[in-house]
Design a protein around this motif. Structure first.
Motif, PDB file in Angstrom:
ATOM      1  N   SER A 250       0.460  -1.206  -0.552  1.00 28.08           N
ATOM      2  CA  SER A 250      -0.007  -0.290  -0.032  1.00 28.08           C
ATOM      3  C   SER A 250       0.998   1.153  -0.253  1.00 28.08           C
ATOM      4  N   GLY A 251       1.949   1.439   0.027  1.00 26.51           N
ATOM      5  CA  GLY A 251       3.070   2.152  -0.210  1.00 26.51           C
ATOM      6  C   GLY A 251       2.958   3.043   1.324  1.00 26.51           C
ATOM      7  N   GLY A 252       2.441   2.669   2.113  1.00 22.49           N
ATOM      8  CA  GLY A 252       3.112   3.427   3.631  1.00 22.49           C
ATOM      9  C   GLY A 252       4.173   3.405   3.858  1.00 22.49           C
ATOM     10  N   VAL A 253       4.678   4.367   4.810  1.00 14.96           N
ATOM     11  CA  VAL A 253       6.040   4.527   5.168  1.00 14.96           C
ATOM     12  C   VAL A 253       5.570   4.303   6.733  1.00 14.96           C
ATOM     13  N   CYS A 254       6.766   3.353   7.920  1.00 15.71           N
ATOM     14  CA  CYS A 254       6.025   4.158   9.406  1.00 15.71           C
ATOM     15  C   CYS A 254       7.827   4.905   9.421  1.00 15.71           C
ATOM     16  N   LEU A 255       6.996   5.725  10.535  1.00 17.09           N
ATOM     17  CA  LEU A 255       8.318   6.349  11.026  1.00 17.09           C
ATOM     18  C   LEU A 255       8.156   6.013  12.746  1.00 17.09           C
TER      19      LEU A 255
ATOM     20  N   ALA B   7      14.710  -5.474   9.233  1.00 17.80           N
ATOM     21  CA  ALA B   7      14.236  -4.070   8.195  1.00 17.80           C
ATOM     22  C   ALA B   7      15.280  -3.911   6.736  1.00 17.80           C
ATOM     23  N   GLY B   8      16.571  -4.925   7.309  1.00 18.68           N
ATOM     24  CA  GLY B   8      17.358  -4.262   6.733  1.00 18.68           C
ATOM     25  C   GLY B   8      17.018  -5.518   5.744  1.00 18.68           C
ATOM     26  N   VAL B   9      17.903  -6.917   6.082  1.00 20.56           N
ATOM     27  CA  VAL B   9      17.358  -8.208   5.120  1.00 20.56           C
ATOM     28  C   VAL B   9      15.898  -7.795   4.026  1.00 20.56           C
ATOM     29  N   TRP B  10      14.340  -7.590   4.658  1.00 20.16           N
ATOM     30  CA  TRP B  10      13.588  -7.264   4.021  1.00 20.16           C
ATOM     31  C   TRP B  10      12.997  -5.966   3.261  1.00 20.16           C
ATOM     32  N   GLY B  11      14.439  -5.521   3.345  1.00 16.91           N
ATOM     33  CA  GLY B  11      14.149  -3.917   2.615  1.00 16.91           C
ATOM     34  C   GLY B  11      12.943  -3.281   3.045  1.00 16.91           C
ATOM     35  N   LEU B  12      12.654  -2.655   5.113  1.00 14.52           N
ATOM     36  CA  LEU B  12      11.172  -2.694   4.879  1.00 14.52           C
ATOM     37  C   LEU B  12      10.669  -1.042   4.866  1.00 14.52           C
ATOM     38  N   PRO B  13      10.248  -1.124   4.354  1.00 17.53           N
ATOM     39  CA  PRO B  13       9.677   1.124   4.308  1.00 17.53           C
ATOM     40  C   PRO B  13      10.111   1.284   5.693  1.00 17.53           C
TER      41      PRO B  13
ATOM     42  N   ARG C 115       9.536   5.092   0.164  1.00 22.40           N
ATOM     43  CA  ARG C 115       7.820   4.839  -0.536  1.00 22.40           C
ATOM     44  C   ARG C 115       9.010   4.282  -2.249  1.00 22.40           C
ATOM     45  N   LYS C 116      10.120   4.682  -2.629  1.00 24.11           N
ATOM     46  CA  LYS C 116      10.515   4.085  -4.182  1.00 24.11           C
ATOM     47  C   LYS C 116      11.084   2.541  -3.914  1.00 24.11           C
ATOM     48  N   GLY C 117      11.134   1.923  -2.581  1.00 17.84           N
ATOM     49  CA  GLY C 117      11.365   0.809  -2.083  1.00 17.84           C
ATOM     50  C   GLY C 117      13.250   0.497  -2.159  1.00 17.84           C
ATOM     51  N   LYS C 118      13.202   1.515  -1.873  1.00 17.00           N
ATOM     52  CA  LYS C 118      14.905   1.516  -1.136  1.00 17.00           C
ATOM     53  C   LYS C 118      15.528   0.846   0.470  1.00 17.00           C
ATOM     54  N   GLY C 119      14.716   0.671   0.524  1.00 20.63           N
ATOM     55  CA  GLY C 119      14.110   0.046   2.398  1.00 20.63           C
ATOM     56  C   GLY C 119      14.219   1.455   3.152  1.00 20.63           C
ATOM     57  N   PRO C 120      15.095   0.519   4.342  1.00 19.42           N
ATOM     58  CA  PRO C 120      15.233   1.722   5.657  1.00 19.42           C
ATOM     59  C   PRO C 120      15.971   2.184   5.634  1.00 19.42           C
ATOM     60  N   GLN C 121      15.485   3.551   6.089  1.00 24.16           N
ATOM     61  CA  GLN C 121      16.593   5.236   5.948  1.00 24.16           C
ATOM     62  C   GLN C 121      16.801   4.782   8.367  1.00 24.16           C
ATOM     63  N   PHE C 122      17.623   5.993   7.922  1.00 33.60           N
ATOM     64  CA  PHE C 122      18.856   6.069   9.487  1.00 33.60           C
ATOM     65  C   PHE C 122      18.350   7.319   9.836  1.00 33.60           C
ATOM     66  N   LEU C 123      17.876   8.450  10.111  1.00 36.36           N
ATOM     67  CA  LEU C 123      18.145   9.735  10.886  1.00 36.36           C
ATOM     68  C   LEU C 123      18.805   9.882  12.121  1.00 36.36           C
TER      69      LEU C 123
END
Lengths: 321, 326
Positions: free
Chosen positions: A135-140, A160-166, A225-233
């Motif tokens: 569904s294109g949602g992202v979790c903050l 999250a890294g292994v599965w490329g989760l948003p 959203r573009k499917g690049k997997g988890p991000q870290f800030l």
């Protein structure tokens, strides 16, 4: 950024700060709030700036116990949040959660959680559900610097890294896990490095500058959203008050708080931008302050006048319907 | 109608629920490519694909926690612990999160997650891999805890668990998985066994044996032996430990005036302690004799086979306990 947006961010940050100041008084002077109370003063730019970057229709939010700022920034009524702190039936979770456990299904705000690091696994699961449903949602997913030392953190980032989760992991590095400074608790005090260990792109951001917070979050959400997997800030920020009520912050070096407050305060920083770059007037900002003060007064009145939960509801909701 | 082993019944329940509801998926260690370390999900990867049969890292905390989050956000995960012993690692995610999100957030959030956990001892796996810790999980309101002892109950209860909107810990007694003795009839058509309902597995009038899981089969064996000596034991299978249905046990006790509780967990603070407490609270006037407990002795499981078995309940110990109170 347009001026209207910045003024709205200013309003939200002032709302959070005044709300927290009043909560502190209600706890310490009036005894109206009990239990734990973790104040968000100093960190306002992180909640407001990150939440401004999300799509409220589809992006999820989950955080730790220092959650008043997030609750107000997603748009929960100050009165309902204050009522929750007072344990009233009209509180956002009916007086069952209290300060640490604010939540709203409607806002996709899945709550504040009291066990350090645990909710990172829940956030990871929410991102999994989004990926599963497509569904294109992202979790903050927000947490403090202290959480980066617990097993939950590492298992979550790895999965999250292994599965490329948003999921955007948002580390609010406020310098202390309770009273222990980051460099006394973390073998690598550069917290963004920990994400890199799991092949997760990580950035260190000035968490006192709301415009930078917003832009970095926007980019991270976009990448998810573009499917690049988890991000870290890693949001570098500072907690002005103690860990919770009763913490006299004896562990802080003299002058440290003053330096952050005088040189980096997120509200003063935005105020300066508005006045100097956007031709806002003092009167304009004072008008916002006045509206916020009225909102806080109304919130306290609402909470004070609200009923306590009915005793016969004690056993409601042990299991979902 | 088919005659299935307990393991086959569990596999059927999982397969049918995945076929019925696209939101149901499986995650856990070795559930996919390996086919399940106890082969419960053998062939599932081929049938349902990687999206719905998800091999995880060896990370119980996030297996449990991510399943909770995914359940809250609208899917129906079945998370497998390779064995219940590893659920200790995820204890906080299970009892402090899965079991709390409904209540703590005032009923706003559902949490339709099933934790499958093969359990039980007697397999010479040593002290850390041989627990029957069911009672620990059953202590917490908010988490349903189920442990079937027959193929019929296993299939019906697992389906009920997957369709439940709250968290369910589904404990599978490994020693019963392929036991020919446990093999039983399972209907072809869809059915559920409601969570929270006990069942009478053998009718009798002289003594009530209250048990569940592996305990059911040693109790039935004991009842068989006792019958040859003219003692008719009634055997009550609790099936669900939380919420606990004591209605059948109480009714039976009021008929027989004598009871023995049989469980494979340790005796101290065990299921038996709770059952006995409720019996005396609610049926004190019917007590004709002390209520006996047959449970695992309070000792860590030793590796050596006969030594390990000596600590566990068996039919002989149950018969002895019954005779002591007749």
């Amino acid at each position: 950024m347009d001026k209207t947006t910045l003024l709205e961010w200013y309003r939200q940050m002032v709302l959070i700060r005044r709300f927290e100041e009043r909560s502190d008084e209600l706890y310490q002077l009036e005894g109206k709030i009990k239990g734990f109370l973790h104040l968000y003063i100093g960190q306002e730019a992180v909640a407001v700036g990150t939440i401004a970057a999300r799509d409220p229709e589809r992006d999820h939010l989950i955080t730790a116990y220092r959650d008043h700022g997030h609750a107000l920034a997603v748009g929960l009524e100050a009165g309902a949040v204050m009522a929750e702190l007072m344990g009233k039936a009209t509180g956002v979770v009916g007086g069952r959660g209290g300060s640490m456990h604010l939540a709203s299904k409607e806002k996709k705000f899945w709550g504040g959680y009291g066990i350090v690091g645990a909710h990172l696994t829940l956030g990871t699961g929410m991102a999994l559900a989004e990926q599963y449903k497509g569904s294109g949602g992202v979790c903050l997913c927000y947490f403090g610097d202290g959480a980066t030392n617990i097993g939950y953190f590492h298992e979550s980032l790895n999965m999250a890294g292994v599965w490329g989760l948003p999921i955007v992991f948002i580390c609010e590095n406020n310098k202390y896990g309770m009273g222990t400074a980051v460099d006394r608790a973390s073998a690598n005090p550069n917290l963004a490095d920990k994400a890199k260990a799991y092949n997760i792109p990580a950035k260190k951001i000035d968490g006192m500058n709301i415009v930078e917070v917003y832009k970095a979050t926007q980019k991270a959400i976009d990448a998810c959203r573009k499917g690049k997997g988890p991000q870290f800030l890693e949001m570098v920020t500072y907690r002005y008050e103690g860990h919770s009520i009763g913490d006299r912050t004896r562990y802080r070096p003299a002058g440290e708080l003053d330096k952050w407050r005088d040189e980096k305060d997120p509200i003063a920083t935005l105020q300066k931008v508005l006045l100097e770059e956007y031709e806002a007037s003092e009167a304009e900002l004072v008008a916002i302050d006045d509206v916020v003060m009225k909102e806080i007064d109304d919130a306290v009145t609402f909470a004070n006048e609200s009923p306590l939960p009915a005793p016969e509801t004690l056993f409601d909701h042990i299991y979902p319907a | 109608m088919a005659r299935l082993t307990l393991r086959e019944a569990i596999t059927e329940a999982l397969r049918e629920e995945m076929q019925r509801d696209e939101n149901v998926f499986i995650m856990g260690e070795e559930v996919g490519a390996w086919g399940g370390t106890y082969a419960v999900t053998k062939g599932f990867l081929e049938e349902f694909g990687e999206r719905r049969v998800r091999d995880t890292p060896i990370s119980e905390m996030v297996i449990a926690g991510a399943a909770v989050g995914a359940a809250m956000a609208g899917t129906r995960p079945v998370a497998e612990f390779m064995t219940i012993n590893f659920a200790f690692v995820a204890f906080d995610a299970i009892v402090n999160h899965a079991a709390k999100v409904s209540y703590m957030f005032n009923g706003q959030f559902d949490c339709p997650v099933v934790f499958r956990a093969p359990g039980g001892g007697g397999k010479q796996l040593g002290a850390t891999h041989s627990h029957t810790p069911d009672v620990i999980f059953a202590h917490f309101p908010g988490l349903k805890v189920v442990c079937p002892a027959t193929p019929y109950d296993a299939k019906g209860l697992l389906k009920a668990a997957i369709r439940d909107n709250g968290p369910v810990l589904f404990i599978e007694p490994v020693p019963l998985y392929t036991s020919p003795k446990v093999r039983g009839d399972v209907p072809d058509e869809d059915y559920i066994v409601p969570i929270g309902e006990a069942d009478i597995k053998r009718v009798g009038k002289d003594v009530t044996i209250i048990t569940y899981g592996e305990g059911l089969h040693v109790s039935l064996d004991a009842a068989e032996t006792l019958a040859k000596e003219g003692v008719q034991a009634e055997v009550v299978d609790l099936r669900t430990l939380q919420p606990l249905d004591m209605s059948l046990a109480l009714a039976s006790f009021k008929k027989t005036f004598k009871a023995v509780v049989v469980e494979f967990g340790h005796q101290t603070y065990g299921i038996g302690a709770e059952v006995v407490a409720q019996l005396q609270e609610q049926a004190f006037d019917y007590l004709d004799a002390p209520i006996k407990r047959v449970a695992q002795y309070d000792v860590p499981a030793p590796y050596s086979g006969e030594l390990e078995k000596s600590a566990l309940p068996d039919a002989k110990k149950v018969v002895t306990a019954v005779k002591e109170i007749l």
